[in-house]
Design a protein around this motif. Structure first.
Motif: not given
Length: 721
Positions: A334, A322, A336
């Motif tokens: 964030t 990530s 991934s």
């Protein structure tokens, strides 16, 4: 960050970057910020809509009007195969080339960032590690692990011009724009060696322990912070005197450092070790090196980079695959599934693309960045109940069609549908769903077609409630959560987020086929080419794909094709293409859209004819197609096709029947025995001189249970404020 400060950064944008020195772990830029730094016999694609009286990749932040928080949109737009175990990259802005250090294959892969194509490879003879670009002498420096040399590459010729003996285990390099020195990190001898632009050693600085992964950061006062993975500390070197000024322990396995010029903070990634990986970043006050805060991020943060034009520090979290985006003391987003072990960065400020070396997959991920608009206030919402009438669950994810009477909400919807989002959980929440406007983006339209990507499946005979939220201002963005088909905006694809909504998507934007496709035919001049696509609405559109027979013969099995590299299961996926065709009155020409079995490129051996799948030849070749322009020998599966853009859809079932729709209606079924679960997207043109297939966009979406789209019911409008 205050509103005024964010606006300064936003307005200055890329013009603030004078030059960028990238990679090995951190970016440093010279700035001028003006003082601030399943059988389907009853299929109906049109979702029925009634009115009753009763993980997203978007990084928007919910807030009240008094608190403005900057946001960033990011998405992986390409993965480029490079050598074995890439460990970092460096970008040369003069030639637009990216240099990726391939540790396992002892070479450097050179990539053209404009095309994302590999240009060449350069052998280093050693385990290449974390290169850097020196803008003063226009050279690329590459560290070589298990070696005492640094490889110097001339980017004008892409050849090695020198191997400089420096010290043992040269694990990385970086450039200091304040003193114009290139630094070499020597892990075995616990040293940092400084080279001037003529490649002479001007200083050797001893460290308490080796610099490990080679992460560094440089402050405006030329204080160089070097993370020492093996020694669990951070070393500070004065770049003016090239003396070690201090060392201090910050945690187990500091993997990298970065300097946030806006908040004057030093970020230290605490990587831990392979058996006990870290997942935090320590923030240090750069004036006294005191710990300001610990931030929780992904597992084993190995590399950091500061992007001044976005005022964010990005962490590559190797074990959680990530990227974490940090602003001040906050993780603002964030993303991934960035490869299988992201381990190094480079950045092109002109394209606003972040390049992530992925050690585990031997590839380079290209991440497109853009400013995230501040979430505007929500002024109202409408609950939407989506009901699954079938005995099977909807797939996950699932793309749901909404046919909306926009006139009913004309007071709340902007004239161009630019202020609508979709969410789940509750109205006007920050749990946003990616949505894509396909047709009629107007508050005066009775049938605006929207696709919403549902992250969770709907149980058999179950229902799910989502919300259509009306915002006070524009939320359209190519990075979501709300986007639109490429031809709907005056700038082609400006707000197109189709890649975030559908399983596969391409709008053929640009001037060349992307690496999603292969092409060919049986003529010297063959295959598809890019635009201009003829389309008068709007007149400015000039992108899209054309599959065109370029030869001089007519008939005699002349053909050209374009086919996706990736394969899909046509029993569980629907192929849609927004396309049109010319030459429809000619009996000899066949323009086709559909699925193609792996290993088959020619589209004429297996055709749809008279309601059956027809074979041309003694042995059947497992391909099936919609023949959209074959009024002669072969009867088209779809009839009444005109030379205007329409959405053509095709899929199959487990007994080999083929299904087709035009504009989501007029279901046509052809019996056959093509139960293949693997197929390419395929476009072809046969015997067609001078005819063509024009494709504006194509996509793959999930087939609903038993081929029946869930129903949609709109509840009452709820106003806010």
């Amino acid at each position: 960050m205050s509103e005024s400060k964010w606006e300064i950064l936003r307005n200055v944008g890329l013009a603030a970057v004078v030059f960028v020195v990238v990679l090995s772990g951190v970016l440093y830029a010279s700035l001028n910020l003006s003082g601030s730094l399943s059988s389907t016999t009853n299929f109906s694609e049109t979702a029925s809509s009634t009115n009753s009286s009763s993980s997203s990749s978007s990084f928007y932040q919910t807030q009240d009007s008094s608190q403005i928080t900057p946001t960033i949109n990011a998405k992986v737009i390409s993965n480029i195969t490079v050598g074995s175990e890439p460990k970092g990259a460096a970008y040369d802005p003069l030639n637009g080339l990216l240099y990726v250090a391939d540790y396992g294959s002892l070479e450097v892969t050179v990539i053209n960032v404009s095309t994302n194509k590999v240009v060449t490879t350069i052998s280093t003879g050693q385990e290449a590690w974390k290169p850097t670009y020196n803008p003063v002498n226009n050279m690329i420096y590459v560290g070589n692990d298990y070696s005492d040399v640094v490889t110097v590459i001339n980017p004008d010729t892409n050849t090695v011009i020198s191997n400089i003996t420096v010290c043992d285990y040269t694990v990385g390099t970086f450039f200091d724009s304040l003193n114009n020195l290139t630094y070499v990190l020597c892990d075995e001898t616990d040293q940092v060696v400084a080279l001037n632009s003529t490649n002479n050693i001007v200083a050797t600085i001893g460290l308490p322990a080796g610099p490990g992964n080679g992460g560094y950061a440089i402050t405006p006062s030329d204080q160089i912070y070097i993370a020492d993975y093996r020694g669990d500390d951070v070393n500070v070197i004065n770049g003016t005197t090239n003396n070690l000024t201090t060392s201090f322990v910050v945690g187990t396995g500091p993997g990298a450092t970065a300097y946030d010029a806006s908040d004057q903070l030093i970020y230290v990634a605490i990587a831990g070790n392979p058996t006990s990986p870290g997942n935090t970043t320590v923030l240090l006050n750069s004036t006294n090196n005191e710990v300001a805060q610990n931030i929780q991020i992904g597992s084993f943060p190995e590399t950091l980079i500061y992007l001044p034009s976005f005022d964010t520090v990005v962490s590559a979290n190797a074990f959680s695959n990530s990227l974490s985006f940090m602003n001040g003391t906050t993780v603002i987003s964030t993303i991934s599934n960035v490869g299988s072990e992201p381990s190094g960065f480079a950045y092109d400020p002109s394209l606003q693309e972040l390049f992530v070396a992925d050690l585990g997959s031997n590839s380079l991920a290209v991440v497109q960045l853009s400013y995230g608009e501040v979430q505007p206030p929500c002024i109202g919402y409408v609950p939407i109940v989506i009901s699954n009438p079938e005995n099977g669950s909807t797939p996950t994810p699932f793309q749901q069609m909404l046919n909306i009477d926009s006139v009913q909400y004309s007071r709340d919807i902007n004239s161009n549908w630019s202020n609508v989002e979709f969410s789940f959980g509750s109205g006007c929440s920050d749990n946003l769903l990616e949505s894509w406007i396909e047709e009629n983006p107007s508050n005066s339209s009775l049938n605006t077609i929207i696709w919403v990507n549902l992250d969770e499946g709907i149980a058999p005979y179950g229902n799910e409630t989502i919300f259509m939220d009306f915002m006070s201002s524009n939320v359209l963005s190519a990075n979501g959560p709300t986007g639109e088909a490429p031809q709907l905006s005056q700038i082609y694809g400006k707000y197109d987020n189709g890649a975030l909504v559908f399983s596969f998507y391409d709008n053929f934007n640009g001037t060349a086929l992307s690496d999603k496709w292969q092409q060919g035919g049986n003529t010297a001049q063959s295959g598809g080419y890019i635009g201009p696509v003829i389309n008068d609405t709007p007149a400015t559109v000039d992108d899209g794909m054309v599959v065109h027979y370029n030869g001089t013969q007519f008939g005699n099995g002349q053909w050209d094709w374009v086919q996706s590299i990736q394969t899909f299961n046509p029993q569980t996926n629907i192929l849609d293409a927004y396309a049109y065709f010319n030459g429809l009155t000619n009996a000899a020409t066949n323009q086709q859209i559909g699925w193609s079995a792996p290993g088959q490129n020619s589209s004429f051996e297996y055709a749809v004819s008279d309601g059956n799948l027809e074979y041309n030849g003694s042995s059947p070749i497992k391909n099936h197609y919609i023949l959209l322009a074959s009024p002669g020998t072969h009867t088209a599966l779809l009839n009444g096709v005109t030379s205007a853009y329409q959405v053509f859809s095709v899929w199959s079932d487990s007994v080999g029947r083929a299904y087709a729709l035009t504009n989501y209606s007029g279901l046509t079924v052809a019996n056959g025995d093509w139960p293949s679960t693997s197929a390419h997207i395929h476009f072809s043109e046969i015997n067609g001189c001078p005819y063509s297939v024009y494709v504006q966009w194509t996509r793959v979406r999930a087939l609903p249970p038993n081929g029946v789209m869930p129903t949609v019911a709109f509840d009452s409008l709820v106003n806010i404020g």
